[in-house]
Write an enzyme that holds these catalytic residues in place. Sequence first.
Site, short mmCIF file in Angstrom:
data_model
loop_
_atom_site.label_atom_id
_atom_site.label_comp_id
_atom_site.label_asym_id
_atom_site.label_seq_id
_atom_site.Cartn_x
_atom_site.Cartn_y
_atom_site.Cartn_z
N HIS A 71 0.84 -1.19 -0.09
CA HIS A 71 -0.07 -0.18 0.00
C HIS A 71 0.85 1.21 -0.02
O HIS A 71 0.86 2.06 -1.13
CB HIS A 71 -1.10 -0.04 1.11
CG HIS A 71 -1.55 1.27 1.52
ND1 HIS A 71 -2.40 1.99 0.48
CD2 HIS A 71 -1.45 1.85 2.63
CE1 HIS A 71 -3.03 3.12 0.96
NE2 HIS A 71 -2.21 3.20 2.11
N HIS A 120 3.96 6.88 5.29
CA HIS A 120 2.84 7.60 6.03
C HIS A 120 2.15 6.68 6.89
O HIS A 120 1.32 7.53 7.60
CB HIS A 120 1.94 8.05 4.64
CG HIS A 120 0.87 7.05 4.22
ND1 HIS A 120 1.62 6.24 3.01
CD2 HIS A 120 -0.12 6.76 4.29
CE1 HIS A 120 0.44 5.46 2.67
NE2 HIS A 120 -0.63 5.62 3.47
N ASP A 121 2.28 5.45 6.94
CA ASP A 121 1.04 4.63 7.76
C ASP A 121 2.03 4.09 9.12
O ASP A 121 1.24 3.42 9.82
CB ASP A 121 0.47 3.63 7.18
CG ASP A 121 -0.77 4.02 6.34
OD1 ASP A 121 -1.41 5.17 6.78
OD2 ASP A 121 -1.22 3.50 5.47
N GLU A 142 0.82 5.62 12.44
CA GLU A 142 -0.59 5.24 12.83
C GLU A 142 -0.68 3.93 12.96
O GLU A 142 -1.54 3.42 13.79
CB GLU A 142 -1.51 5.74 11.71
CG GLU A 142 -2.79 5.62 11.98
CD GLU A 142 -3.78 6.21 10.79
OE1 GLU A 142 -3.54 7.31 10.50
OE2 GLU A 142 -4.67 5.54 10.59
N ASP A 143 0.04 3.02 12.43
CA ASP A 143 -0.40 1.64 12.29
C ASP A 143 0.74 0.56 12.79
O ASP A 143 0.60 -0.48 12.75
CB ASP A 143 -0.82 1.07 10.97
CG ASP A 143 -2.14 1.71 10.15
OD1 ASP A 143 -3.04 2.13 11.26
OD2 ASP A 143 -2.07 2.06 9.32
N ASP A 175 -3.18 8.24 -1.12
CA ASP A 175 -3.80 7.29 -0.23
C ASP A 175 -5.06 6.92 -0.66
O ASP A 175 -5.55 5.88 -0.68
CB ASP A 175 -3.65 7.77 1.18
CG ASP A 175 -4.06 6.86 2.37
OD1 ASP A 175 -3.43 5.67 2.06
OD2 ASP A 175 -4.44 7.11 3.23
#
Length: 174
Positions: A27, A53-54, A57-58, A114
């Site tokens: 992704h 980018h994630d 957050e993840d 995204d």
Amino acid sequence: LKAVTFAAKKHEDQRRKGRRQLPYINHPLRVAEILWDIGGVRDVEILIAAVLHDTLEDTETKPDELERAFGADVLRTVQEVSDDKSLPKAVRKQLQIDHAPHLSRAAKLIKLADKIHNVHEVSHEPPADWPRARVVAYIDWADAVVAGLRGVSAPLETAYDAVSEKARRKLGSS
Ligand code: ZN
């Protein structure tokens, strides 16, 4: 490449929600590729932030870890596109809509790419436990976020509109 290996390591045990449970790293890599191919983005800091980018957050990635490895600008951009996971999901989703118009140009570009990839994925292979109505609601929400991101890249905005329209046609809900 340092960002790619960093993100690959951080996401190594994660899978996408779709039926095929693809490796998560596909992704962020695709998001960076969309920026390059469709958005014409050549700014290395934006492409690095897209790959990462994630991670905040993840994954368990800490802000100072990102700053040390990639600098304060990359960290700021990744923070801008990260939800606050301590908030309930409905609040986070509303905040994405509310915050979108106030993001930096770099963050808006990454968010556009995204959403292009997420809407594409959700319409092509929705998570097995998502009924059609949930997919439609996801696209409605993504449209609302993207409404606040407009004005930074005509090609990315056009690409998003095409993906969203195609997804709705596929679902028979336009
Ligand atoms: Zn993402």
